[in-house]
Write an enzyme that holds these catalytic residues in place. Sequence first.
Site, PDB file in Angstrom:
ATOM      1  N   LYS A  83     -34.665  33.583  -5.024  1.00 13.10           N
ATOM      2  CA  LYS A  83     -33.569  33.507  -6.046  1.00 13.10           C
ATOM      3  C   LYS A  83     -33.381  32.113  -6.698  1.00 13.10           C
ATOM      4  CE  LYS A  83     -29.806  35.744  -7.608  1.00 13.10           C
ATOM      5  NZ  LYS A  83     -30.284  35.217  -8.956  1.00 13.10           N
ATOM      6  N   LYS A 107     -30.118  25.745  -0.979  1.00 16.28           N
ATOM      7  CA  LYS A 107     -28.702  26.201  -1.473  1.00 16.28           C
ATOM      8  C   LYS A 107     -28.428  27.489  -1.009  1.00 16.28           C
ATOM      9  CE  LYS A 107     -27.666  25.123  -5.852  1.00 16.28           C
ATOM     10  NZ  LYS A 107     -27.709  25.174  -7.243  1.00 16.28           N
ATOM     11  N   LYS A 119     -37.534  29.040  -9.071  1.00 16.81           N
ATOM     12  CA  LYS A 119     -36.875  28.513 -10.103  1.00 16.81           C
ATOM     13  C   LYS A 119     -37.895  28.602 -11.240  1.00 16.81           C
ATOM     14  CE  LYS A 119     -32.947  26.378 -11.285  1.00 16.81           C
ATOM     15  NZ  LYS A 119     -31.655  26.842 -10.839  1.00 16.81           N
ATOM     16  N   THR A 207     -19.875  29.161 -10.913  1.00 19.17           N
ATOM     17  CA  THR A 207     -20.449  27.798 -10.650  1.00 19.17           C
ATOM     18  C   THR A 207     -19.402  26.839 -10.896  1.00 19.17           C
ATOM     19  OG1 THR A 207     -22.531  28.531 -11.509  1.00 19.17           O
ATOM     20  CG2 THR A 207     -22.174  25.977 -11.195  1.00 19.17           C
ATOM     21  N   ASN A 238     -21.195  25.898 -19.716  1.00 19.83           N
ATOM     22  CA  ASN A 238     -20.515  26.804 -18.802  1.00 19.83           C
ATOM     23  C   ASN A 238     -20.016  26.104 -17.527  1.00 19.83           C
ATOM     24  OD1 ASN A 238     -20.550  28.702 -16.372  1.00 19.83           O
ATOM     25  ND2 ASN A 238     -20.387  29.971 -18.085  1.00 19.83           N
ATOM     26  N   SER A 366     -23.998  35.528  -8.102  1.00 16.19           N
ATOM     27  CA  SER A 366     -25.013  36.134  -8.124  1.00 16.19           C
ATOM     28  C   SER A 366     -25.556  37.313  -7.138  1.00 16.19           C
ATOM     29  CB  SER A 366     -26.260  35.508  -8.605  1.00 16.19           C
ATOM     30  OG  SER A 366     -26.368  34.702  -9.739  1.00 16.19           O
TER      31      SER A 366
END
Length: 433
Positions: A83, A107, A119, A207, A238, A366
């Site tokens: 993820k 994380k 990533k 976030t 954001n 997510s």
Amino acid sequence: MSVITKEPKKKSVQLPAQGMMENVMQQFNKAADYVGLHPNIRKILEITNNELVVKFPVKMDNGEVEVFTGYRVQHNNALGPYKGGLRYHPTVDIDAARALAMWMTWKTSLAGLPYGGGKGGIQLDPSKYSASELERITRRFTFALADNIGPEHDIPAPDVNTNSQTMAWIADTYMSTRSPAERTANQHVVTGKPDGSGGLEGRDRATGYGVYLSIKFWIAQQGETLENKTFIVQGFGNVGYWASHFLEAEGAKLVAVQDASGSIYHKEGISVAALSAYVNNGGTVASYQQAHSIANDAFFGTECDICIPAALGNQITETNAGTIKAKLVAEGANGPISVAGEQILLDKGIVVIPDILCNSGGVIGSYFEWLQNRNGELWLLDEVMAKLYKKLSEAYTKVANYAALEGIDLRTAAYCIAIKRIEKAYILRGIFP
């Protein structure tokens, strides 16, 4: 939320300037040594499982063809599917993708999610391309990734310079390559989609909300509130916007902002809503008239209580960490502080809330979207925010208590918790064959 308070141990170390991969490995090794990580498991976690580099041609609006390079690094999936986000930026390369993928592993583990870390992205400056070109680039990249992503294998999400529209293009392209019977079952191949296309209400602010909550929890530990606290934000996208929005709503005051266009300061405060409206209408942070310009290299030295680096990696290093006057640095970005820079902050008594805790609201959101899609449900905003608060509160309390009991900094505590969860999974399952 019950948090133990105790001063962390301090140890001064001189470290050289280094890149993100060196930073993440040094952070990992420090925690692995601290918990006595099994040598065999350390060998596994020091490397990535898979690294994909794809080069693909795309026809531009003028009829010319450009060849782009895209990356997807899958670090570890001991706890579940890979993820992590996809970013569009000139700094994207295999080294950056490796470091960011490893951070995602820690994380997701720390947050207690059934995920591993991945990533990637494309090496480009999106401001140089039209919307139609970015759509073709995104769809071609998705096609090039092929079966290397999937809703139960590797689930991308937005990151720097990508958004819900980018995720909608990826999802549509991916589902178009599936059989008709499979298409609706693959909607959760990405998260961060638009609300009207399988997205989660509140994912846009998740976030930034996590950054705000981490700050609020730490302030509460000091027996204080956010009222009249001053803060500065690097990056007003954001994450920076939503963190500022929630902080301002509780009485904190934004006094300085920096982004790629420049830096601004106003002692009496900068209106978060007014600045956001100005930027969204085509203005830049640097040209905002309700504050005055300051030199970029003076930004981190601004007088404030809280500093939020929410842009790119390695922004606070040994060259500027000594100028920081904030009592708290909350990492809204991934890896914004180098190891050497952080040691300077810790030696000065400045607390750092690490990225794998501070900005984990995004990956938690997510996860909620992924669950919503899998189960065919639709969650309302109030429900989503309540779930986010619960998860983030649990994670913060766990890290703060561990740090206090062990007398260590918050980053090392967060890494220890994350690594031990993965180690337990390997011990229980064994290693094939």
